[in-house]
Design an enzyme around this catalytic site. Structure first.
Site, short mmCIF file in Angstrom:
data_model
loop_
_atom_site.label_atom_id
_atom_site.label_comp_id
_atom_site.label_asym_id
_atom_site.label_seq_id
_atom_site.Cartn_x
_atom_site.Cartn_y
_atom_site.Cartn_z
N LEU A 1 6.40 1.50 4.92
CA LEU A 1 7.60 2.04 3.90
C LEU A 1 7.98 3.24 4.56
O LEU A 1 9.37 3.50 4.35
CB LEU A 1 7.19 2.31 2.54
CG LEU A 1 6.52 0.95 1.82
CD1 LEU A 1 5.90 1.42 0.61
CD2 LEU A 1 7.64 -0.15 1.59
N HIS B 1 -2.42 7.61 7.41
CA HIS B 1 -1.70 8.28 6.66
C HIS B 1 -1.99 9.75 6.34
O HIS B 1 -1.71 10.88 6.20
CB HIS B 1 -0.78 7.63 5.77
CG HIS B 1 0.23 6.82 6.05
ND1 HIS B 1 1.44 7.05 6.60
CD2 HIS B 1 0.62 5.51 5.56
CE1 HIS B 1 2.28 6.17 6.86
NE2 HIS B 1 1.79 5.18 6.13
N GLY C 1 0.84 -1.09 0.00
CA GLY C 1 -0.05 -0.03 0.00
C GLY C 1 0.99 1.38 0.00
O GLY C 1 1.89 1.10 0.27
N HIS D 1 -4.65 1.64 7.68
CA HIS D 1 -3.51 2.09 7.82
C HIS D 1 -3.08 3.37 7.07
O HIS D 1 -2.52 4.47 7.16
CB HIS D 1 -2.33 1.05 7.58
CG HIS D 1 -1.04 1.25 7.72
ND1 HIS D 1 -0.03 0.95 8.50
CD2 HIS D 1 -0.25 2.00 6.79
CE1 HIS D 1 1.33 1.16 8.13
NE2 HIS D 1 1.11 1.92 7.07
N GLU D 2 -3.70 3.12 5.49
CA GLU D 2 -3.06 4.11 4.70
C GLU D 2 -4.17 5.35 5.02
O GLU D 2 -3.59 6.54 4.68
CB GLU D 2 -3.39 3.46 3.17
CG GLU D 2 -2.75 2.31 2.88
CD GLU D 2 -1.28 2.58 2.91
OE1 GLU D 2 -0.77 3.68 3.18
OE2 GLU D 2 -0.64 1.54 3.09
O1 K1U Z 1 1.69 2.48 4.14
C1 K1U Z 1 2.77 1.91 3.87
O2 K1U Z 1 3.93 2.31 4.31
C2 K1U Z 1 2.87 0.58 3.01
C3 K1U Z 1 2.73 -0.69 4.23
C4 K1U Z 1 1.23 -1.31 4.14
C5 K1U Z 1 0.77 -2.11 5.43
C6 K1U Z 1 1.71 -3.31 5.46
C7 K1U Z 1 1.01 -4.15 6.70
C8 K1U Z 1 0.02 -3.96 7.34
C9 K1U Z 1 -0.68 -2.81 7.25
C10 K1U Z 1 -0.09 -1.87 5.96
C11 K1U Z 1 3.62 -1.92 3.49
O3 K1U Z 1 3.31 -2.24 2.44
S1 K1U Z 1 5.05 -2.22 4.34
C12 K1U Z 1 5.75 -3.70 3.47
C13 K1U Z 1 4.89 -4.95 3.54
O4 K1U Z 1 4.13 -5.28 4.48
C14 K1U Z 1 5.10 -6.05 2.46
C15 K1U Z 1 6.02 -5.67 1.43
C16 K1U Z 1 5.99 -6.73 0.43
C17 K1U Z 1 5.24 -7.80 0.40
C18 K1U Z 1 4.46 -7.88 1.45
C19 K1U Z 1 4.35 -7.25 2.42
ZN ZN Z 2 2.36 3.35 6.17
#
Ligand code: K1U
Ligand code: ZN
Length: 167
Positions: A92, A137, A46, A133-134
């Site tokens: 991220l 943000h 996301g 979560h998004e």
């Molecule tokens: O908002 C962000 O920074 C993105 C975040 C979204 C998220 C992940 C997990 C729970 C809630 C919200 C991410 O994508 S972190 C990276 C991640 O979880 C991931 C990366 C590659 C493959 C699978 C997962």
């Molecule tokens: Zn995030």
């Protein structure tokens, strides 16, 4: 398309509250394309526009294993929520840090897609976690703000140390 720079917490720009998109014009469509490319490259599941220093209510999400099921949410609003669930989250903007957060278990979200059409989606599991979560943000909230002060301070020290080493 372009890869965008992702802001890292505790960058104060992450605390900015995003504004509604008034018109889904070519600049918004370009932002969506750039955000999707940035999310896939990171890689993440996301990304909110706030994380790339654009303070508009735009989110992209793809939780598929095949990375070919992009969801675009413009001006998202949660219209109903139910229950509670605790899940591990990452971000991220807080690289390498994962922790448990309690959120609504099931939500209904109303938004516009990149064509400007309004849709409603019911979500649970990882999709519900990711949307909430998004949407945090977009309110200027990063997931570590759901953790205890002690944990947050520890994470801040760890990230600062990491940034010093890589500088
Ligand atoms: O908002 C962000 O920074 C993105 C975040 C979204 C998220 C992940 C997990 C729970 C809630 C919200 C991410 O994508 S972190 C990276 C991640 O979880 C991931 C990366 C590659 C493959 C699978 C997962
Ligand atoms: Zn995030």
């Amino acid at each position: 398309m372009a890869l965008l720079e992702i802001l890292e917490w505790p960058d104060p720009r992450l605390a900015t509250v995003a504004q509604r998109v008034q018109t889904i014009d070519d600049s918004v469509k370009q932002l969506v394309a750039d955000m999707a490319q940035t999310m896939y490259a990171a890689p993440g599941i996301g990304l909110a526009a706030s994380q790339v220093d654009v303070h508009l209510r735009v989110i992209v999400i793809d939780i598929s294993e095949t990375r070919d099921a992009l969801n675009v949410f413009i001006n998202p609003e949660i219209t109903a929520s139910e229950g509670e669930a605790q899940n591990e989250e990452g971000c991220l903007s807080v690289p390498g840090i994962y922790d448990q957060v309690i959120r609504a278990a099931r939500i209904t979200v109303r938004a516009q897609n990149a064509q400007g059409e309004t849709f409603e989606m019911q979500a649970e599991g990882l999709m519900a976690v990711c949307i909430q979560h998004e949407m945090d943000h977009l309110k200027g909230i990063v997931f570590v703000e759901h953790l205890s002060r002690l944990k947050r301070d520890r994470i801040a020290r760890k990230l600062k140390k990491r940034q010093r080493v890589s500088a």
